[in-house]
Scaffold this motif. Structure first.
Motif, PDB file in Angstrom:
ATOM      1  N   CYS A 196      36.339  35.672  26.543  1.00 15.95           N
ATOM      2  CA  CYS A 196      36.387  37.079  26.955  1.00 15.95           C
ATOM      3  C   CYS A 196      36.860  37.255  28.402  1.00 15.95           C
ATOM      4  N   HIS A 197      36.500  36.319  29.270  1.00 17.01           N
ATOM      5  CA  HIS A 197      36.721  36.530  30.703  1.00 17.01           C
ATOM      6  C   HIS A 197      37.985  35.882  31.237  1.00 17.01           C
ATOM      7  N   ASP A 198      38.713  35.111  30.430  1.00 14.63           N
ATOM      8  CA  ASP A 198      39.963  34.475  30.848  1.00 14.63           C
ATOM      9  C   ASP A 198      41.126  35.409  30.532  1.00 14.63           C
ATOM     10  N   ASP A 199      41.369  36.383  31.407  1.00 12.83           N
ATOM     11  CA  ASP A 199      42.424  37.375  31.190  1.00 12.83           C
ATOM     12  C   ASP A 199      43.096  37.680  32.522  1.00 12.83           C
ATOM     13  N   GLU A 242      45.869  39.077  33.219  1.00 15.36           N
ATOM     14  CA  GLU A 242      46.520  40.384  33.304  1.00 15.36           C
ATOM     15  C   GLU A 242      45.557  41.495  33.694  1.00 15.36           C
ATOM     16  N   MET A 243      44.252  41.294  33.503  1.00 13.95           N
ATOM     17  CA  MET A 243      43.267  42.340  33.821  1.00 13.95           C
ATOM     18  C   MET A 243      42.748  42.266  35.259  1.00 13.95           C
ATOM     19  N   ARG A 303      38.950  49.020  34.438  1.00 12.65           N
ATOM     20  CA  ARG A 303      38.327  48.633  33.170  1.00 12.65           C
ATOM     21  C   ARG A 303      37.517  49.794  32.634  1.00 12.65           C
ATOM     22  N   ASP A 306      34.365  46.645  28.711  1.00 13.72           N
ATOM     23  CA  ASP A 306      35.412  45.641  28.885  1.00 13.72           C
ATOM     24  C   ASP A 306      34.855  44.486  29.709  1.00 13.72           C
ATOM     25  N   PRO A 345      37.260  40.283  34.215  1.00 14.81           N
ATOM     26  CA  PRO A 345      38.092  39.078  34.219  1.00 14.81           C
ATOM     27  C   PRO A 345      37.688  38.149  35.367  1.00 14.81           C
ATOM     28  N   TYR A 397      41.186  30.071  39.129  1.00 14.03           N
ATOM     29  CA  TYR A 397      42.368  29.502  38.482  1.00 14.03           C
ATOM     30  C   TYR A 397      43.070  28.537  39.425  1.00 14.03           C
TER      31      TYR A 397
END
Length: 150
Positions: free
Chosen positions: A92-95, A97-98, A103, A107, A110, A116
């Protein structure tokens, strides 16, 4: 000669009277630690369960202090153990683009860019941040074992 006698008398006084003066300032075992009980007793925390909050059904929790890692607002017992090989948080939290985007309620938050690293031309979750519960903790409404002025 007089200085040696004076030095000897001073040292004798310190060694002879020191323990009696120190004894007056000693603390009992119930005043040594942070807990209001003896340091030789082990406090037993009250039994509790985490709230039955499902991911996406809770809002953002307040941070303990500025710069503190966000708290986990949902149960994580079904996600444990969290390891580099098995990390269900990333679902759920590996996004990427967000990050920085607005949010809606429910949601997932991220992971920030600090979680990263660049590998083979792509941004991938950092191996240093794979055990989320080292910094991010789920919350339960339980009384503190000791007081805090932090």
């Amino acid at each position: 000669m007089k200085s040696r006698v004076l030095l000897g008398a001073t040292l004798f006084g310190l060694f002879a009277l020191g323990p009696t003066l120190a004894a007056d300032q000693s603390l009992g075992p119930d005043r040594m630690g942070l807990s209001p009980m003896s340091v030789f007793e082990v406090p037993t925390p009250e039994v509790f369960t985490y709230p039955n909050t499902r991911p996406g059904s809770a809002g953002t929790l307040p941070r303990g202090f500025p710069g503190a890692p966000p708290q986990v607002p949902h149960r994580i017992d079904n996600y444990l153990p969290i390891t580099m090989q098995s990390n269900r948080c990333l679902g759920c939290h590996d996004d990427l683009e967000m990050i920085g985007e607005a949010r809606e309620v429910g949601d997932p938050t991220p992971m920030p860019e600090t979680h990263y690293m660049q590998a083979e031309g792509q941004m991938v979750p950092s191996g240093e941040n794979h055990v989320c519960t080292m910094c991010h903790v789920p919350q339960a409404d339980v009384p503190a074992l000791t007081g805090s002025t932090f």
